[in-house]
Design an enzyme around this catalytic site. Sequence first.
Site, PDB file in Angstrom:
ATOM      1  N   HIS A  29      93.767  40.424 -10.413  1.00 10.18           N
ATOM      2  CA  HIS A  29      93.391  39.179  -9.632  1.00 10.18           C
ATOM      3  C   HIS A  29      92.017  39.941  -9.196  1.00 10.18           C
ATOM      4  O   HIS A  29      91.871  41.084  -9.029  1.00 10.18           O
ATOM      5  CB  HIS A  29      94.101  39.232  -8.000  1.00 10.18           C
ATOM      6  N   HIS A  49      98.440  40.852 -14.842  1.00  8.01           N
ATOM      7  CA  HIS A  49      97.197  40.219 -14.717  1.00  8.01           C
ATOM      8  C   HIS A  49      96.476  41.175 -13.460  1.00  8.01           C
ATOM      9  O   HIS A  49      96.977  41.755 -12.580  1.00  8.01           O
ATOM     10  CB  HIS A  49      97.410  38.942 -14.150  1.00  8.01           C
TER      11      HIS A  49
HETATM   12  P1  5GP Z   1     101.438  37.504  -8.537  1.00  4.13           P
HETATM   13  O1  5GP Z   1     101.798  37.087  -7.208  1.00  4.13           O
HETATM   14  O2  5GP Z   1     102.277  37.592  -9.825  1.00  4.13           O
HETATM   15  O3  5GP Z   1     100.512  38.808  -8.424  1.00  4.13           O
HETATM   16  O4  5GP Z   1     100.182  36.501  -8.963  1.00  4.13           O
HETATM   17  C1  5GP Z   1     100.396  35.327  -9.652  1.00  4.13           C
HETATM   18  C2  5GP Z   1      99.258  34.334  -9.362  1.00  4.13           C
HETATM   19  O5  5GP Z   1      99.483  33.254 -10.440  1.00  4.13           O
HETATM   20  C3  5GP Z   1      99.580  33.672  -7.997  1.00  4.13           C
HETATM   21  O6  5GP Z   1      98.346  33.997  -7.238  1.00  4.13           O
HETATM   22  C4  5GP Z   1      99.438  32.197  -8.497  1.00  4.13           C
HETATM   23  O7  5GP Z   1      99.125  31.315  -7.566  1.00  4.13           O
HETATM   24  C5  5GP Z   1      99.118  32.152  -9.863  1.00  4.13           C
HETATM   25  N1  5GP Z   1      99.735  31.113 -10.757  1.00  4.13           N
HETATM   26  C6  5GP Z   1     101.090  30.910 -10.880  1.00  4.13           C
HETATM   27  N2  5GP Z   1     101.285  29.812 -11.472  1.00  4.13           N
HETATM   28  C7  5GP Z   1      99.921  29.582 -12.034  1.00  4.13           C
HETATM   29  C8  5GP Z   1      99.524  28.255 -12.996  1.00  4.13           C
HETATM   30  O8  5GP Z   1     100.431  27.412 -13.551  1.00  4.13           O
HETATM   31  N3  5GP Z   1      98.181  28.097 -13.044  1.00  4.13           N
HETATM   32  C9  5GP Z   1      97.326  29.137 -12.312  1.00  4.13           C
HETATM   33  N4  5GP Z   1      96.025  28.920 -12.780  1.00  4.13           N
HETATM   34  N5  5GP Z   1      97.877  29.985 -11.683  1.00  4.13           N
HETATM   35  C10 5GP Z   1      99.044  30.345 -11.435  1.00  4.13           C
END
Ligand code: 5GP
Length: 136
Positions: A100, A98
């Site tokens: 951000h 993903h």
């Molecule tokens: P990472 O830490 O992998 O770069 O980002 C994952 C993101 O996914 C985090 O910012 C977290 O808040 C978001 N996230 C995790 N679980 C969910 C969910 O169930 N729904 C949504 N909308 N965001 C999520």
Amino acid sequence: MNCIFCDIINRKANAEILFENEKVLAFLDVRPVNYGHTLVIPKTHSENFLSVCKEDLLELIRITQMISGAITKSINPDGFNIVTNNGTAAGQSVFHFHFHIIPRFNNDAFSFKPNLKSYSNGTMREFADKIRAKIF
Ligand code: 5GP
Ligand code: ZN
């Protein structure tokens, strides 16, 4: 395989979806750095930036630009960050690739504060040589 983002794609989990097409889904991050913080994901599960297929990546970048424009026009931030965390050490917590999109405001609470290194004599060339040797 248990993947919360695949569950969102398949409507098995709820999310505030902003946009979707054949390849890509964009939705609000449930724990935003700032309100409007958005995630843009490929609909085909892929773990990270290296494994995501090139066609999906091109479409992800196109849609990330489009949604960044919509965030800018609607929320009017002072700036925004496009971030992708790859690997646990880099802060990745959901192993479905993903981008951000993080709207930023002057003096907001979020900051990257790296402890910057310096290259000692010759080491910059060594690192560059190592990386150049693996570009193909
Ligand atoms: P990472 O830490 O992998 O770069 O980002 C994952 C993101 O996914 C985090 O910012 C977290 O808040 C978001 N996230 C995790 N679980 C969910 C969910 O169930 N729904 C949504 N909308 N965001 C999520
Ligand atoms: Zn997934």
